[in-house]
Write an enzyme that holds these catalytic residues in place. Structure first.
Site, short mmCIF file in Angstrom:
data_model
loop_
_atom_site.label_atom_id
_atom_site.label_comp_id
_atom_site.label_asym_id
_atom_site.label_seq_id
_atom_site.Cartn_x
_atom_site.Cartn_y
_atom_site.Cartn_z
N GLU B 50 0.81 -1.22 0.00
CA GLU B 50 0.00 0.00 0.00
C GLU B 50 0.84 1.27 0.00
O GLU B 50 0.41 2.31 -0.49
CB GLU B 50 -0.97 0.01 1.19
CG GLU B 50 -2.10 -1.02 1.07
CD GLU B 50 -1.73 -2.40 1.59
OE1 GLU B 50 -0.54 -2.64 1.87
OE2 GLU B 50 -2.64 -3.25 1.70
N PHE B 112 -11.86 -7.22 13.92
CA PHE B 112 -10.79 -7.70 13.07
C PHE B 112 -10.36 -6.60 12.07
O PHE B 112 -11.20 -6.02 11.40
CB PHE B 112 -11.25 -8.96 12.31
CG PHE B 112 -10.20 -9.46 11.36
CD1 PHE B 112 -8.97 -9.90 11.82
CD2 PHE B 112 -10.44 -9.48 9.99
CE1 PHE B 112 -8.00 -10.35 10.95
CE2 PHE B 112 -9.48 -9.94 9.10
CZ PHE B 112 -8.25 -10.37 9.58
N GLN B 113 -9.08 -6.33 12.02
CA GLN B 113 -8.49 -5.31 11.13
C GLN B 113 -9.09 -3.93 11.33
O GLN B 113 -9.27 -3.17 10.39
CB GLN B 113 -8.60 -5.75 9.66
CG GLN B 113 -7.76 -7.01 9.40
CD GLN B 113 -7.53 -7.29 7.94
OE1 GLN B 113 -8.38 -7.05 7.11
NE2 GLN B 113 -6.35 -7.83 7.63
N LYS B 162 -17.51 -0.82 6.01
CA LYS B 162 -17.91 -1.81 5.00
C LYS B 162 -19.41 -1.81 4.72
O LYS B 162 -19.84 -1.94 3.57
CB LYS B 162 -17.46 -3.21 5.46
CG LYS B 162 -17.67 -4.26 4.39
CD LYS B 162 -17.01 -5.59 4.73
CE LYS B 162 -17.20 -6.58 3.58
NZ LYS B 162 -16.57 -7.87 3.87
N MET B 480 24.27 9.25 2.16
CA MET B 480 23.96 10.49 2.89
C MET B 480 24.24 10.34 4.38
O MET B 480 24.75 11.25 5.02
CB MET B 480 22.49 10.87 2.63
CG MET B 480 22.08 12.21 3.17
SD MET B 480 23.13 13.53 2.55
CE MET B 480 22.20 14.09 1.13
C1 LIG Z 1 18.21 14.84 1.83
C2 LIG Z 1 17.48 16.13 1.62
C3 LIG Z 1 18.19 17.30 1.43
C4 LIG Z 1 17.55 18.49 1.16
N1 LIG Z 1 18.30 19.61 0.89
C5 LIG Z 1 17.66 20.73 0.44
C6 LIG Z 1 18.42 21.85 -0.03
O1 LIG Z 1 19.63 21.88 -0.04
N2 LIG Z 1 17.72 22.92 -0.51
C7 LIG Z 1 16.35 22.96 -0.54
O2 LIG Z 1 15.79 23.93 -1.03
N3 LIG Z 1 15.63 21.93 -0.07
C8 LIG Z 1 16.26 20.81 0.40
N4 LIG Z 1 15.48 19.74 0.82
C9 LIG Z 1 14.02 19.85 0.77
C10 LIG Z 1 13.45 20.52 2.00
O3 LIG Z 1 13.37 19.59 3.05
C11 LIG Z 1 12.04 21.09 1.71
O4 LIG Z 1 11.21 20.08 1.24
C12 LIG Z 1 12.04 22.19 0.67
O5 LIG Z 1 13.10 23.10 0.90
C13 LIG Z 1 10.72 22.94 0.70
O6 LIG Z 1 10.54 23.61 -0.51
P1 LIG Z 1 9.62 24.89 -0.62
O7 LIG Z 1 10.05 25.94 0.34
O8 LIG Z 1 9.60 25.24 -2.05
O9 LIG Z 1 8.21 24.46 -0.08
P2 LIG Z 1 7.12 23.38 -0.50
O10 LIG Z 1 7.17 22.28 0.50
O11 LIG Z 1 7.13 23.06 -1.92
O12 LIG Z 1 5.83 24.23 -0.11
C14 LIG Z 1 5.23 25.08 -0.99
C15 LIG Z 1 4.83 26.39 -0.33
O13 LIG Z 1 4.08 27.12 -1.30
C16 LIG Z 1 2.79 27.38 -0.83
N5 LIG Z 1 1.86 27.23 -1.94
C17 LIG Z 1 1.29 26.11 -2.42
N6 LIG Z 1 0.47 26.40 -3.45
C18 LIG Z 1 0.53 27.73 -3.62
C19 LIG Z 1 -0.10 28.64 -4.51
N7 LIG Z 1 -0.95 28.23 -5.47
N8 LIG Z 1 0.17 29.96 -4.38
C20 LIG Z 1 1.02 30.41 -3.41
N9 LIG Z 1 1.64 29.59 -2.55
C21 LIG Z 1 1.41 28.27 -2.66
C22 LIG Z 1 2.53 26.41 0.29
O14 LIG Z 1 1.60 26.95 1.20
C23 LIG Z 1 3.93 26.21 0.88
O15 LIG Z 1 4.20 27.20 1.84
C24 LIG Z 1 16.14 18.55 1.14
C25 LIG Z 1 15.40 17.38 1.36
C26 LIG Z 1 16.06 16.18 1.58
C27 LIG Z 1 15.26 14.94 1.78
C1 LIG Z 2 12.23 5.67 5.20
C2 LIG Z 2 13.49 6.35 5.54
N1 LIG Z 2 14.32 5.82 6.47
C3 LIG Z 2 15.50 6.43 6.78
C4 LIG Z 2 15.85 7.61 6.18
C5 LIG Z 2 17.17 8.29 6.53
N2 LIG Z 2 18.07 8.31 5.38
C6 LIG Z 2 18.19 9.40 4.59
S1 LIG Z 2 19.24 9.15 3.31
C7 LIG Z 2 19.55 7.57 3.79
C8 LIG Z 2 20.48 6.70 3.00
C9 LIG Z 2 20.05 6.47 1.61
O1 LIG Z 2 20.94 5.55 1.02
P1 LIG Z 2 20.89 5.24 -0.54
O2 LIG Z 2 19.50 5.01 -0.96
O3 LIG Z 2 21.88 4.19 -0.85
O4 LIG Z 2 21.30 6.64 -1.17
P2 LIG Z 2 22.74 7.37 -1.19
O5 LIG Z 2 22.70 8.40 -0.12
O6 LIG Z 2 23.79 6.34 -0.97
O7 LIG Z 2 22.78 7.98 -2.55
C10 LIG Z 2 18.85 7.26 4.96
C11 LIG Z 2 18.93 5.97 5.66
C12 LIG Z 2 14.94 8.15 5.25
N3 LIG Z 2 15.16 9.31 4.64
N4 LIG Z 2 13.80 7.49 4.93
#
Ligand SMILES: Cc1cc2nc3c(=O)[nH]c(=O)nc-3n(C[C@H](O)[C@H](O)[C@H](O)COP(=O)(O)OP(=O)(O)OC[C@H]3O[C@@H](n4cnc5c(N)ncnc54)[C@H](O)[C@@H]3O)c2cc1C
Ligand SMILES: Cc1ncc(C[n+]2csc(CCOP(=O)(O)OP(=O)(O)O)c2C)c(N)n1
Ligand SMILES: [Mg+2]
Lengths: 164, 579
Positions: B50, B112-113, B162, B480
């Site tokens: 799911e 159940f469930q 259901k 990472m």
């Molecule tokens: C491993 C990892 C590393 C990351 N590193 C970075 C990084 O280096 N840099 C980075 O930027 N992010 C990074 N992120 C992502 C970060 O966590 C956020 O998800 C991201 O920065 C949010 O983007 P955003 O501010 O565009 O907001 P979003 O989450 O895209 O939110 C959108 C915003 O716009 C508003 N909005 C929606 N629709 C409308 C509309 N029609 N009109 C006006 N407003 C609207 C919403 O209310 C909200 O406030 C990383 C994520 C991961 C998993």
């Molecule tokens: C469901 C979930 N569990 C744990 C994490 C924490 N986490 C972030 S990156 C990462 C490693 C990812 O490894 P891989 O897919 O091999 O990518 P790489 O960073 O090596 O490119 C983990 C464990 C997560 N983001 N999501």
């Protein structure tokens, strides 16, 4: 950390209360008290929520509450003149000697005695939350058997009201 | 016309224009599955877990802008969907999730469930409903779609006991054309004065920055953003979620900002005097240390959600609550009417400064290595697909490299989990995208750890003929995690390594797909070409990349934008021994 009283009109749906309570716990906001009851319109409930926080936090709280789909309208009563009331019932141990003293304190606070037994009173008191605090402080702590408070409710002054 | 609850549900979905339901059957939804069997309007995609259903529906939604639809059974089916619901919630993705519930009379008896789906999902949905009356079912479905797709979008759960879908109880069916909720009004008008004030501030800027995000994608406002930006001639940076909403190959684009943003984007933010934030939410990955964020800037913030404004960064000079598209149109209008023009001299000096930062070339990497550099793979992917593919990703280093090196020129092409950062997202999301756009190239950039979280969906990909290309940047590490351990935990690589990685080629073959293993840099390009040439096959490219490579630049936790960790010297990582 200002105290705010937020009045909310919310759809009278099951789960509406937990949406509000859940929002506060999930976002780490504090709830001092929360009251809820149906209104004259049975499809709506009215909640009064007392919370404390900085301006920024209160602003976030009202925005987040407004975002809940079930919330129809809300106001922060602390923004303008308002009246606040809370109901309290206090069960107090009494003796031959203390009964009169207690009665006069109750009179001073404009409370009412609802129940009397040879060894106890139940006192009813309404007022602002501070007044209720003041009353319990005025009563010998050791004689208080039980306190129950409704939590604050409030209404704004003047002809404007919170309605649809 | 009298229909049963199950038929009403299906007819409502059809009337809503739903193409696909991503789902998995079980006891509580058997009546619904029986109705699915007896209709053709809505196609059902049977996933293998799911979570896969939610991510596939989410990928479909991100690529098309239309809501994704999920159907799961009660209990374990419902809880398995929660990760995907939270993923969509954090990135504001419109989704309608139908969950079966035990029959009304036994709710609350630990039947159940039985799980309290409405309770479990409350903190990670835009709204949810428990249907208590079959006569309200059609209206509830309409409400669910309305709430999910308007305002700030998000997932909505409809929990259906259901007995509500039982075949023997039929009621008249009518799907409402329109619906209004007295407690929910997503239409916001922006006062002219605020627009004027914003334009005034923008035109008085010496070091302006446009910082835009996912809201521009969600609000379909790329064209307006592009016109606005080019009209002003100001530099623009995008968040991870905003990539593609402004063409990355345009010269005014300075790259992504934030933790793994470019040197020029972060330095420019730091030095800027006026920032306009457009549909971006000042996430902590973007701001770094809050006290040091953009110390000199006056900020204009446009967001449809008032709660996004002043949530993390409090000092907003001009808040504009509204939908990006009409707001940008208003701004453009006002710009055209204004006699004042941007300060040319200041702007030239500003661009000169930015170009100096650019010349640091913060995304450069060792191009002479005999190991496969992950950045190189993404660059080749970009070339082979002519920059026009839909790229989904999982979470980790590979995600950042895909964001940095695949230059997205169009919105909705970059599909990743930013807010929740959900490993396992990439493959099912790619399947959802491919169903929406069967003719398009769809690549899933992943890592050997992430791909294993929803690997079972390879089976779905075979059954429903969604030939996606899986680009597995196999560094034999949770890269990472390893990178953080290298920087912050003195190279104590605690459980960021698995020494029992499966043979992905055999695994792909076992699922009926093509698997190719690549060990040498010179094999990368031909393998990519070969993979994309096999139009009707799902291809798993297992690419052995340099296991020591790190993502740069990096702003470490608790640091400001001007305090970036850059690659020290080229060539160092190749020979670096991992402790
Ligand atoms: C491993 C990892 C590393 C990351 N590193 C970075 C990084 O280096 N840099 C980075 O930027 N992010 C990074 N992120 C992502 C970060 O966590 C956020 O998800 C991201 O920065 C949010 O983007 P955003 O501010 O565009 O907001 P979003 O989450 O895209 O939110 C959108 C915003 O716009 C508003 N909005 C929606 N629709 C409308 C509309 N029609 N009109 C006006 N407003 C609207 C919403 O209310 C909200 O406030 C990383 C994520 C991961 C998993
Ligand atoms: C469901 C979930 N569990 C744990 C994490 C924490 N986490 C972030 S990156 C990462 C490693 C990812 O490894 P891989 O897919 O091999 O990518 P790489 O960073 O090596 O490119 C983990 C464990 C997560 N983001 N999501
Ligand atoms: Mg890895």
């Amino acid at each position: 950390m200002m105290r705010h009283i937020i009045s909310i009109l919310i759809e009278n749906e099951s789960g509406a209360l937990s949406r509000v309570a859940g929002l506060f716990s999930a976002r780490g906001y504090n709830i001092e008290s929360l009251t809820v009851a149906p209104t004259e319109d049975p499809s709506l409930s009215r909640m009064t929520l007392v919370t404390r926080g900085s301006e920024d936090i209160i602003a976030q709280i009202t925005k987040q509450l407004n975002k809940l789909i079930d919330v129809v309208k809300l106001i922060d009563l602390a923004d303008s003149p308002h009246i606040e009331r809370e109901l309290m019932m206090v069960k107090i141990k009494t003796t031959e000697q203390t009964r009169n003293d207690i009665r006069s304190v109750v009179d001073i606070f404009r409370g009412r005695i609802l129940d009397v037994t040879p060894s106890s009173y139940v006192v009813e008191m309404t007022g602002s939350s501070e007044k209720l605090d003041a009353f319990t402080a005025a009563i010998n702590h050791d004689t208080i058997i039980e306190v129950v408070r409704s939590g604050a409710t409030g209404i704004s002054r003047g002809e404007k009201g919170l309605h649809l | 016309m009298e229909l049963s609850g199950a038929q009403i549900l299906l007819q409502s979905l059809a009337d809503e224009g739903v193409e696909y339901i991503f789902g998995y059957p079980g006891g509580a939804v058997l009546h619904i599955y029986d109705a699915i069997f007896q209709q053709e309007a809505v196609k059902h995609i049977l996933v293998r877990h799911e979570q896969g259903a939610t991510h596939a529906a989410d990928g479909y939604a991100r690529a098309t802008g239309k809501p994704g639809v999920v159907l799961v059974t009660s209990g374990p089916g419902a809880t398995n969907a929660v990760t995907g619901i939270a993923t969509a919630y954090m990135d504001s993705i419109p989704m309608v999730v139908i969950s079966g519930q035990v029959s009304s009379p036994v709710i609350g008896s630990d039947a159940f469930q039985e799980v309290d789906m409405v309770g479990i999902t409350r903190p990670c949905v835009k709204h949810n409903f428990l249907v208590k009356d079959v006569t309200k079912l059609a209206e509830t479905i309409k409400k669910a779609f309305y709430v999910a797709t308007t305002g700030r979008p998000g997932p909505v759960v409809v929990d259906i006991p259901k007995d509500i879908t039982a075949p023997n109880i039929t009621v008249p069916y009518k799907y409402p054309k329109k619906i209004a909720l007295r407690s929910y009004n997503p239409i916001i008008n922006v006062p002219k004065e605020q627009i004027k004030a914003a334009v005034e501030l923008l035109l008085n800027a010496n070091k302006p920055m446009i910082y835009s995000g996912g809201g521009v994608v969600l609000g379909e406002a790329s064209a307006e953003l592009t016109e606005f930006t080019q009209q002003l001639g100001y530099p623009i940076t995008n968040t991870l979620m905003g990539l593609g909403s402004y063409p990355a190959t345009d010269k005014q684009f300075v790259g992504m900002l934030g933790m793994h943003g470019t040197y020029e984007a972060n330095m420019a933010m730091h030095e800027s005097d006026v920032i306009i934030a457009i549909g971006a939410r000042f996430d902590d990955r973007v701001t770094g240390k809050l006290d040091e964020f953009c110390p000199y800037a006056k900020i204009i913030h446009i967001d449809i959600d008032p709660a996004s404004i002043s949530k993390t960064i409090k000092k907003i000079a001009i808040p504009i609550v509204g939908d990006v598209k009409p707001v940008l149109k208003q701004l453009l209008e006002c710009l055209k009417d204004s006699k004042k023009k941007p300060n040319k001299k200041a702007l030239d000096a500003w661009w000169q400064q930015i170009n100096e930062w650019r010349s640091v070339n913060s995304l450069e990497y060792d191009r002479n290595s005999d190991l496969i550099k992950p950045q190189y793979v993404i660059e080749q992917l970009y070339q082979v697909t002519k920059g026009d593919a839909y790229v989904t990703s999982d979470v980790g280093q590979h995600q950042m490299w895909a964001a940095q090196y695949y230059h997205f020129d169009k919105p909705r092409r970059w599909i990743n989990s930013g807010g929740l950062g959900t490993m396992g997202f990439g493959l099912p999301a790619a399947i959802g995208v491919k169903l929406a756009f069967p003719e398009a190239d769809v690549a899933c950039v992943t890592g050997e750890a992430s791909i294993q979280m929803c690997i079972q969906e390879l089976s779905t990909a075979l059954q429903f003929k969604t030939p996606v290309k899986i680009i597995n940047l196999n560094n034999r590490y949770m890269g990472m995690v390893r990178q953080w351990q290298e920087f912050s935990y003195e190279c104590r690589y605690s459980h960021s390594y698995m020494d029992t990685i499966p043979d992905f080629v055999k695994l792909a073959e076992a699922y009926g797909h093509v698997g190719i293993r690549i060990d040498k840099p010179e094999q990368v390009r031909p393998a990519l070409e070969q993979a994309f040439a096999m139009k009707d096959r799902t291809v798993f490219l297992d690419i052995m990349t340099d296991r020591t490579e790190n993502v740069y630049p990096m702003i470490e936790a608790g640091k400001g934008h001007h305090d970036m960790k850059l690659r020290v010297a080229l060539g160092t990582s190749t020979d670096r021994e991992l402790a």
